[in-house]
Write a protein that holds these residues in place. Sequence first.
Motif, PDB file in Angstrom:
ATOM      1  N   ARG A 242       5.959   4.559 -10.341  1.00 22.79           N
ATOM      2  CA  ARG A 242       5.563   5.957 -10.295  1.00 22.79           C
ATOM      3  C   ARG A 242       5.398   6.538 -11.703  1.00 22.79           C
ATOM      4  NH1 ARG A 242       9.326   9.951  -6.901  1.00 22.79           N
ATOM      5  NH2 ARG A 242      10.741   9.351  -8.594  1.00 22.79           N
TER       6      ARG A 242
ATOM      7  N   ALA B 151       4.439  -2.208  -7.434  1.00 20.47           N
ATOM      8  CA  ALA B 151       4.263  -2.229  -5.980  1.00 20.47           C
ATOM      9  C   ALA B 151       4.220  -3.664  -5.457  1.00 20.47           C
ATOM     10  CB  ALA B 151       2.977  -1.489  -5.603  1.00 20.47           C
TER      11      ALA B 151
ATOM     12  N   ARG C 174       0.199   6.907  -5.861  1.00 16.05           N
ATOM     13  CA  ARG C 174      -1.039   7.457  -5.326  1.00 16.05           C
ATOM     14  C   ARG C 174      -2.233   7.139  -6.212  1.00 16.05           C
ATOM     15  NH1 ARG C 174      -1.080  13.801  -4.576  1.00 16.05           N
ATOM     16  NH2 ARG C 174      -0.915  13.611  -6.846  1.00 16.05           N
TER      17      ARG C 174
ATOM     18  N   SER D 226       2.216   5.186 -13.206  1.00 17.34           N
ATOM     19  CA  SER D 226       1.050   5.802 -12.585  1.00 17.34           C
ATOM     20  C   SER D 226       0.771   7.171 -13.207  1.00 17.34           C
ATOM     21  CB  SER D 226       1.263   5.936 -11.079  1.00 17.34           C
ATOM     22  OG  SER D 226       0.158   6.539 -10.459  1.00 17.34           O
TER      23      SER D 226
ATOM     24  N   ALA E  65       2.682   1.704  -3.410  1.00 18.53           N
ATOM     25  CA  ALA E  65       1.839   1.834  -4.592  1.00 18.53           C
ATOM     26  C   ALA E  65       1.682   3.319  -4.920  1.00 18.53           C
ATOM     27  CB  ALA E  65       0.471   1.198  -4.346  1.00 18.53           C
TER      28      ALA E  65
ATOM     29  N   LEU F 115       0.811  -1.215   0.000  1.00 19.62           N
ATOM     30  CA  LEU F 115       0.000   0.000   0.000  1.00 19.62           C
ATOM     31  C   LEU F 115       0.848   1.270   0.000  1.00 19.62           C
ATOM     32  CD1 LEU F 115      -2.807  -0.990   2.527  1.00 19.62           C
ATOM     33  CD2 LEU F 115      -2.998  -0.816   0.045  1.00 19.62           C
TER      34      LEU F 115
ATOM     35  N   ALA G 125      -4.591  -1.058  -5.165  1.00 19.03           N
ATOM     36  CA  ALA G 125      -3.769  -1.851  -4.259  1.00 19.03           C
ATOM     37  C   ALA G 125      -4.534  -2.195  -2.987  1.00 19.03           C
ATOM     38  CB  ALA G 125      -2.494  -1.090  -3.922  1.00 19.03           C
ATOM     39  N   LEU G 126      -5.344  -1.253  -2.490  1.00 21.05           N
ATOM     40  CA  LEU G 126      -6.130  -1.505  -1.281  1.00 21.05           C
ATOM     41  C   LEU G 126      -7.126  -2.631  -1.509  1.00 21.05           C
ATOM     42  CD1 LEU G 126      -6.866  -0.707   1.599  1.00 21.05           C
ATOM     43  CD2 LEU G 126      -8.438   0.996   0.660  1.00 21.05           C
TER      44      LEU G 126
ATOM     45  N   VAL H 118       0.599  -0.982 -10.209  1.00 22.51           N
ATOM     46  CA  VAL H 118       0.363  -1.884  -9.084  1.00 22.51           C
ATOM     47  C   VAL H 118       1.276  -3.103  -9.166  1.00 22.51           C
ATOM     48  CG1 VAL H 118      -1.329  -3.516  -8.152  1.00 22.51           C
ATOM     49  CG2 VAL H 118      -1.985  -1.167  -8.560  1.00 22.51           C
TER      50      VAL H 118
ATOM     51  N   ARG I 138      -3.240   3.511  -5.628  1.00 25.87           N
ATOM     52  CA  ARG I 138      -3.374   3.017  -4.262  1.00 25.87           C
ATOM     53  C   ARG I 138      -4.752   2.412  -3.993  1.00 25.87           C
ATOM     54  NH1 ARG I 138      -0.418   7.086  -0.970  1.00 25.87           N
ATOM     55  NH2 ARG I 138       1.283   6.156  -2.140  1.00 25.87           N
ATOM     56  N   ARG I 139      -5.768   2.950  -4.628  1.00 27.26           N
ATOM     57  CA  ARG I 139      -7.112   2.400  -4.414  1.00 27.26           C
ATOM     58  C   ARG I 139      -7.187   0.957  -4.919  1.00 27.26           C
ATOM     59  NH1 ARG I 139     -11.851   6.217  -6.351  1.00 27.26           N
ATOM     60  NH2 ARG I 139     -10.697   7.517  -4.880  1.00 27.26           N
TER      61      ARG I 139
END
Length: 453
Positions: A365, A380, A239, A368, A237, A234, A245-246, A377, A242-243
């Motif tokens: 990055r 990450a 920004r 992304s 990952a 998390l 990854a969550l 992802v 990140r959703r």
Amino acid sequence: MSLTLLAWLAAYGLFAVLAFVRPVWGIALYFLSFFGDPTMWWWGGPIASVRWNLIAGVITLAAVLLRGQPWFERHRTDWLSFLMIAIALNATFVHFLLAPDLAVSAKAYELLLKFVLLFFLMKTAVVDRSDLITMIMIFVVALGHIGYEVKVNDAGSHVKGRLENIGPSTARASNELGSLIVTIMPLMGAVLLCGNRWQRLGVILAAPFTVNTLLMGKSRGAFLAALLSAPVFLVFAPRRARRIALVVVLLGGLGTLALMRDESLTRRFSTTFASEEDRDSSAQSRLDYWGAGLRMIQDHPLGAGGDGFKRAYGMAYLSAIGHNFERRSVHSGLINEACQWGIQGFALRFALIGYACILAYRKARVLSRADRAKDAVLGAAMLAGMAAFCITSAFGDLLDNEWGYWMVALIAAYDRVMVAAPVGRWMLVPVQVVPQWADVQHGPSDEPHPIPV
């Protein structure tokens, strides 16, 4: 001859042929002989004497050489290649000049050279994103198959309540297999989001069996690594990703909770952080082994060759503190690395791992920012897998196992094939970059390829 053996031989022959069409299938051939080593399964008796793993390696090497892929490129991943060569050269120096017994050191030394070569084969065989996902799917299928055999066919054996004697030859013990699983699990989660429909279905089918195998092994180091790799996933990952990854972490956590019904696992894990009075004997002994290993490093700072602690000097240090063993490991890959290949070998290994993690983070990055959150992802997930590997290595002699080399090779391939070209100062757009050595016919209207970032 069983149908399973016939199917294995057919797959071996098919991958051997396909390797010369696309080298990544040579890597699939190697992993078929690694995870499906006939000597490890009931059906493999008739062909157990053949060195299938070595044959697979030779075929893969020939396929890569015939295709003409460059081993070194003008790319930042070359630093990984240079560090790999430095690790091999340092091991050669320690093995021949400092090891007290060449016969004792030989096995670990030869395996290290094999894994360095495997790194070059893996990173070179991947030529595009599809190859990278294919390689990850090989791990998904392999771990799913092991889990299926454990759950459905009662493969393996139970020793003191823990699953043992299942899986590849270097990961048949519970701690080794647990380390392998938690290293690959984050990649499985990433494919669940960035793969195609069939790849996602493969992960959905394999994941429950894989998690069940992990829990049955009851490895404290692997369980701790699984817990800590989730926040790494998390945090690192990007920004914008990140959703996603969550979602992966939540799905993995819910699946683990649904399968974790064995109270002995939680009792065993709780002793990892217990006080000295409450700590179980194995946990307390491990601290003694670590102290003995550190004292050996003080006396042999440049290393003592392969298995230098376990089979050469360790017994003397352990007997000084009341542990009498004919042969015992130091139970920490971090300490064992310095015992074997010296402080300089330890520094080289963590320079390799550290730089690989930096590459994965930077590439994630960049992707992304290019609105390729799913591919970001994947970077990450590689960071999380590497973190899990290092955590398990802190609790067992696992740092020199080959899945650590796999992860570095995957990151090298990820950084090279996931490319984006800069358009403006703050904007990146994805492009398809064709390597110079690819079999491509260029016409007069072809546009020049952009330079990868």
